[in-house]
Design a protein around this motif. Structure first.
Motif, PDB file in Angstrom:
ATOM      1  N   MET A   1       0.983  -0.752  -0.072  1.00  0.00           N
ATOM      2  CA  MET A   1      -0.003  -0.335   0.342  1.00  0.00           C
ATOM      3  C   MET A   1       1.130   1.340   0.180  1.00  0.00           C
ATOM      4  SD  MET A   1      -2.908  -1.141   2.516  1.00  0.00           S
ATOM      5  CE  MET A   1      -1.817  -1.945   3.418  1.00  0.00           C
ATOM      6  N   VAL A   2       0.765   2.204  -0.691  1.00  0.00           N
ATOM      7  CA  VAL A   2       1.060   3.722  -0.684  1.00  0.00           C
ATOM      8  C   VAL A   2       0.434   4.587  -0.026  1.00  0.00           C
ATOM      9  CG1 VAL A   2       1.811   4.869  -2.260  1.00  0.00           C
ATOM     10  CG2 VAL A   2       2.358   2.552  -3.066  1.00  0.00           C
ATOM     11  N   MET A   3       1.121   5.211   0.940  1.00  0.00           N
ATOM     12  CA  MET A   3       0.222   6.097   1.287  1.00  0.00           C
ATOM     13  C   MET A   3       1.009   7.727   1.074  1.00  0.00           C
ATOM     14  SD  MET A   3      -0.862   7.680   5.450  1.00  0.00           S
ATOM     15  CE  MET A   3      -2.108   6.128   5.380  1.00  0.00           C
ATOM     16  N   PRO A   4       0.274   8.873   0.685  1.00  0.00           N
ATOM     17  CA  PRO A   4       1.542  10.057   0.374  1.00  0.00           C
ATOM     18  C   PRO A   4       1.243  11.184   2.066  1.00  0.00           C
ATOM     19  CG  PRO A   4      -0.910   9.775  -1.350  1.00  0.00           C
ATOM     20  CD  PRO A   4      -0.525   8.346  -0.726  1.00  0.00           C
ATOM     21  N   ILE A   5       1.588  11.949   2.070  1.00  0.00           N
ATOM     22  CA  ILE A   5       1.356  12.213   3.808  1.00  0.00           C
ATOM     23  C   ILE A   5       1.506  13.886   3.215  1.00  0.00           C
ATOM     24  CG2 ILE A   5       1.303  12.921   5.805  1.00  0.00           C
ATOM     25  CD1 ILE A   5       2.410   9.503   5.680  1.00  0.00           C
ATOM     26  N   HIS A   6       0.768  14.844   3.620  1.00  0.00           N
ATOM     27  CA  HIS A   6       1.617  16.008   3.311  1.00  0.00           C
ATOM     28  C   HIS A   6       0.568  17.051   4.679  1.00  0.00           C
ATOM     29  CE1 HIS A   6       3.449  19.924   1.707  1.00  0.00           C
ATOM     30  NE2 HIS A   6       1.925  20.393   2.389  1.00  0.00           N
ATOM     31  N   ASN A   7       1.288  16.673   5.783  1.00  0.00           N
ATOM     32  CA  ASN A   7       0.481  17.780   6.792  1.00  0.00           C
ATOM     33  C   ASN A   7      -0.412  16.831   7.432  1.00  0.00           C
ATOM     34  OD1 ASN A   7       2.583  18.661   6.948  1.00  0.00           O
ATOM     35  ND2 ASN A   7       1.752  21.042   5.429  1.00  0.00           N
ATOM     36  N   ALA A   8      -0.459  16.207   7.012  1.00  0.00           N
ATOM     37  CA  ALA A   8      -2.149  15.783   7.811  1.00  0.00           C
ATOM     38  C   ALA A   8      -2.072  15.226   8.870  1.00  0.00           C
ATOM     39  CB  ALA A   8      -1.954  14.107   6.991  1.00  0.00           C
ATOM     40  N   ALA A   9      -1.533  15.701  10.111  1.00  0.00           N
ATOM     41  CA  ALA A   9      -1.252  15.132  11.741  1.00  0.00           C
ATOM     42  C   ALA A   9      -2.379  15.296  12.008  1.00  0.00           C
ATOM     43  CB  ALA A   9      -0.691  16.275  12.528  1.00  0.00           C
ATOM     44  N   GLY A  10      -3.520  16.145  11.681  1.00  0.00           N
ATOM     45  CA  GLY A  10      -4.641  16.244  12.675  1.00  0.00           C
ATOM     46  C   GLY A  10      -5.831  14.607  12.555  1.00  0.00           C
ATOM     47  N   CYS A  11      -5.749  14.260  11.293  1.00  0.00           N
ATOM     48  CA  CYS A  11      -6.373  12.842  11.189  1.00  0.00           C
ATOM     49  C   CYS A  11      -5.768  11.807  10.419  1.00  0.00           C
ATOM     50  CB  CYS A  11      -7.612  13.402   9.684  1.00  0.00           C
ATOM     51  SG  CYS A  11      -6.582  14.014   8.227  1.00  0.00           S
ATOM     52  N   ILE A  30       3.355   1.955   2.384  1.00  0.00           N
ATOM     53  CA  ILE A  30       4.835   2.468   2.138  1.00  0.00           C
ATOM     54  C   ILE A  30       4.642   3.930   1.993  1.00  0.00           C
ATOM     55  CG2 ILE A  30       6.583   3.330   0.386  1.00  0.00           C
ATOM     56  CD1 ILE A  30       7.098   0.626   1.186  1.00  0.00           C
ATOM     57  N   ALA A  31       4.511   4.937   3.464  1.00  0.00           N
ATOM     58  CA  ALA A  31       3.782   5.817   3.848  1.00  0.00           C
ATOM     59  C   ALA A  31       5.377   6.935   3.369  1.00  0.00           C
ATOM     60  CB  ALA A  31       3.394   5.914   5.224  1.00  0.00           C
ATOM     61  N   VAL A  32       4.837   7.370   2.267  1.00  0.00           N
ATOM     62  CA  VAL A  32       5.877   8.291   1.878  1.00  0.00           C
ATOM     63  C   VAL A  32       5.608  10.252   2.342  1.00  0.00           C
ATOM     64  CG1 VAL A  32       7.454   9.255  -0.299  1.00  0.00           C
ATOM     65  CG2 VAL A  32       6.205   7.630   0.165  1.00  0.00           C
ATOM     66  N   ASP A  33       6.138  10.284   3.317  1.00  0.00           N
ATOM     67  CA  ASP A  33       5.672  11.650   3.805  1.00  0.00           C
ATOM     68  C   ASP A  33       6.540  13.287   3.082  1.00  0.00           C
ATOM     69  OD1 ASP A  33       5.391  13.450   6.381  1.00  0.00           O
ATOM     70  OD2 ASP A  33       7.129  14.450   5.409  1.00  0.00           O
ATOM     71  N   ASP A  34       5.892  13.599   2.091  1.00  0.00           N
ATOM     72  CA  ASP A  34       6.120  14.736   0.856  1.00  0.00           C
ATOM     73  C   ASP A  34       6.309  16.410   2.131  1.00  0.00           C
ATOM     74  OD1 ASP A  34       6.505  15.611  -1.677  1.00  0.00           O
ATOM     75  OD2 ASP A  34       4.534  16.797  -1.702  1.00  0.00           O
ATOM     76  N   GLY A  35       7.464  16.792   2.298  1.00  0.00           N
ATOM     77  CA  GLY A  35       8.140  17.502   2.782  1.00  0.00           C
ATOM     78  C   GLY A  35       6.516  18.121   4.178  1.00  0.00           C
ATOM     79  N   ALA A  46       6.452   6.712  14.878  1.00  0.00           N
ATOM     80  CA  ALA A  46       5.555   6.565  15.887  1.00  0.00           C
ATOM     81  C   ALA A  46       4.898   4.545  16.381  1.00  0.00           C
ATOM     82  CB  ALA A  46       5.816   7.171  17.041  1.00  0.00           C
ATOM     83  N   VAL A  47       4.232   4.930  14.821  1.00  0.00           N
ATOM     84  CA  VAL A  47       3.781   3.585  15.040  1.00  0.00           C
ATOM     85  C   VAL A  47       4.664   2.828  14.238  1.00  0.00           C
ATOM     86  CG1 VAL A  47       1.765   3.155  13.441  1.00  0.00           C
ATOM     87  CG2 VAL A  47       1.324   5.429  14.426  1.00  0.00           C
ATOM     88  N   ALA A  48       5.260   3.171  13.493  1.00  0.00           N
ATOM     89  CA  ALA A  48       6.384   2.137  12.804  1.00  0.00           C
ATOM     90  C   ALA A  48       7.015   1.182  13.516  1.00  0.00           C
ATOM     91  CB  ALA A  48       7.160   2.945  11.815  1.00  0.00           C
ATOM     92  N   GLN A  49       7.302   1.591  14.969  1.00  0.00           N
ATOM     93  CA  GLN A  49       8.417   1.124  15.293  1.00  0.00           C
ATOM     94  C   GLN A  49       7.402   0.153  16.240  1.00  0.00           C
ATOM     95  OE1 GLN A  49       9.678   4.365  18.808  1.00  0.00           O
ATOM     96  NE2 GLN A  49      10.826   4.806  16.873  1.00  0.00           N
ATOM     97  N   GLU A  50       6.345   0.234  16.043  1.00  0.00           N
ATOM     98  CA  GLU A  50       4.938  -0.989  17.376  1.00  0.00           C
ATOM     99  C   GLU A  50       4.959  -1.731  16.152  1.00  0.00           C
ATOM    100  OE1 GLU A  50       2.281   1.063  19.466  1.00  0.00           O
ATOM    101  OE2 GLU A  50       3.764   2.246  20.918  1.00  0.00           O
ATOM    102  N   HIS A  55       6.339   1.434   6.556  1.00  0.00           N
ATOM    103  CA  HIS A  55       7.904   1.357   6.153  1.00  0.00           C
ATOM    104  C   HIS A  55       7.474   3.392   6.481  1.00  0.00           C
ATOM    105  CE1 HIS A  55       8.976  -1.916   6.584  1.00  0.00           C
ATOM    106  NE2 HIS A  55       8.266  -2.487   5.430  1.00  0.00           N
ATOM    107  N   LEU A  56       8.529   3.891   6.997  1.00  0.00           N
ATOM    108  CA  LEU A  56       8.269   5.727   6.493  1.00  0.00           C
ATOM    109  C   LEU A  56       9.223   5.688   5.735  1.00  0.00           C
ATOM    110  CD1 LEU A  56       6.780   8.420   7.218  1.00  0.00           C
ATOM    111  CD2 LEU A  56       8.679   8.280   9.050  1.00  0.00           C
ATOM    112  N   LEU A  57       9.206   6.927   5.047  1.00  0.00           N
ATOM    113  CA  LEU A  57      10.232   7.375   3.556  1.00  0.00           C
ATOM    114  C   LEU A  57      10.228   9.732   4.071  1.00  0.00           C
ATOM    115  CD1 LEU A  57       9.923   5.001   0.736  1.00  0.00           C
ATOM    116  CD2 LEU A  57      11.634   5.458   2.212  1.00  0.00           C
ATOM    117  N   ARG A  58      11.000   9.763   3.608  1.00  0.00           N
ATOM    118  CA  ARG A  58      10.654  11.384   3.738  1.00  0.00           C
ATOM    119  C   ARG A  58      11.107  11.864   2.497  1.00  0.00           C
ATOM    120  NH1 ARG A  58      11.523  14.058   9.751  1.00  0.00           N
ATOM    121  NH2 ARG A  58      10.238  15.452   8.663  1.00  0.00           N
ATOM    122  N   GLN A  59      10.681  12.991   2.450  1.00  0.00           N
ATOM    123  CA  GLN A  59      11.671  13.940   0.845  1.00  0.00           C
ATOM    124  C   GLN A  59      10.662  15.164   0.822  1.00  0.00           C
ATOM    125  OE1 GLN A  59       9.756  11.796  -2.168  1.00  0.00           O
ATOM    126  NE2 GLN A  59       7.711  13.188  -2.155  1.00  0.00           N
TER     127      GLN A  59
END
Length: 301
Positions: A1-11, A30-35, A46-50, A55-59
């Motif tokens: 699975m692929v999850m694009p993430i950008h400033n989504a902390a609220g949900c 595969i969670a990709v934090d997009d800046g 934090a969730v990935a540690q448990e 898996h988290l990637l940052r770009q």
């Protein structure tokens, strides 16, 4: 699975929970934090540690299309699902799609029915239309019957064959990709009847957002003219009318200024008034709702 993430902390936590509560447990994210400038990446970390499946990637910020393309490139499974960071899944989402693909190898893209959530995540009771079979390329020129990429489960080989999302598109990039699959003709796009995806609407910047959606659709047309010029030439006026009607309806659903919906609806009918005859129920009901809202606006506090 692929999850694009950008400033989504609220949900984001709720979205990750809906993934972890899946009845089908054999998955990898595969969670990709997009800046992001908030703490989205830290939350996923934090969730990935448990949960070793995450898996988290940052770009640096590159846009949703590049982000999804990068995530897909790192996926190993034969089936790929997308989940936006603010949407939710029914607990049986993955299980039902995986079972469906096992018995329907001719299907390249499966999707299901969608329920719309408020910006705060509250169920609205509004449901997308029941999926139908036998999609034609023209169906994806007009509007997106799948509603959101969070609703897809696709065969990896389809993505490999037709290519990824257009890298610099951030609106209608999903619809353009589906159109490419439909024009290719080797795989079916099919729907499951259950509500399996919960799509969070956003009221922020409504006017500018709808305008960007229209510009994204025009970019789709530009792309489609490269690989389906005859389709575009034949159906452009009607497709534009249907897309503008969709934007008018979306404006209603999100409570936008009455003038916004009126503008979209008037331009829809100018593009091809014959949708009143071809699709009378949806067109007439949308037009009546939009124009009535405009007429009543001066009398509302």
């Amino acid at each position: 699975m692929v999850m694009p993430i950008h400033n989504a902390a609220g949900c984001l936590r709720e979205t990750l929970r809906s993934l972890q509560h899946q009845s089908h447990t054999d998955w990898e994210l595969i969670a990709v934090d997009d800046g992001s400038s908030d703490n989205s990446a830290a939350m996923v970390s934090a969730v990935a540690q448990e949960d070793s499946r995450i898996h988290l990637l940052r770009q640096p910020n590159a846009g949703v299309s590049c982000t999804r393309n990068r995530g897909v490139a790192l996926c190993k499974a034969p089936l790929i699902a997308f989940l936006d960071a603010d949407d939710l899944w029914h607990p049986d989402k993955l299980r039902l799609h995986v079972d469906y693909h096992a018995y329907h190898p001719e299907v390249g893209v499966s999707y299901a029915r969608v329920e719309f959530l408020s910006p705060g995540g509250t169920p609205t009771g509004l449901l997308a239309a029941v999926p139908r079979s036998g999609h034609r390329p023209v169906d994806f020129l007009c509007e997106n019957p799948t509603n959101t990429t969070s609703n897809w489960v696709i065969q990896r080989q389809v993505f490999t064959s037709v290519g990824g999302f257009v890298s610099d598109m951030s609106y209608s990039e999903d619809l353009e990709w589906l159109l490419r699959v439909a024009c290719d003709g080797r795989w079916q796009i099919a729907g499951l009847p259950q509500v399996l995806t919960y799509y969070r609407t956003s009221a922020g910047g409504l006017s500018s957002s709808l305008q960007r959606m229209e510009q994204g659709w025009l970019r789709l047309i530009q792309e489609a003219r490269r690989y389906a010029p005859e389709l575009v030439a034949k159906h452009f006026a009607t497709a534009q009318a249907i897309h503008l009607r969709y934007l008018a309806r979306r404006s209603l659903r999100l409570g936008g200024a009455p003038a916004i919906g009126t503008d979209f609806m008037l331009r829809s009918l100018r593009s091809d008034w014959r949708i009143l005859l071809r699709q009378p129920r949806r067109t007439v009901l949308t037009a009546l709702a939009v124009f009535a809202r405009q007429l009543l606006a001066p009398f509302r506090p």
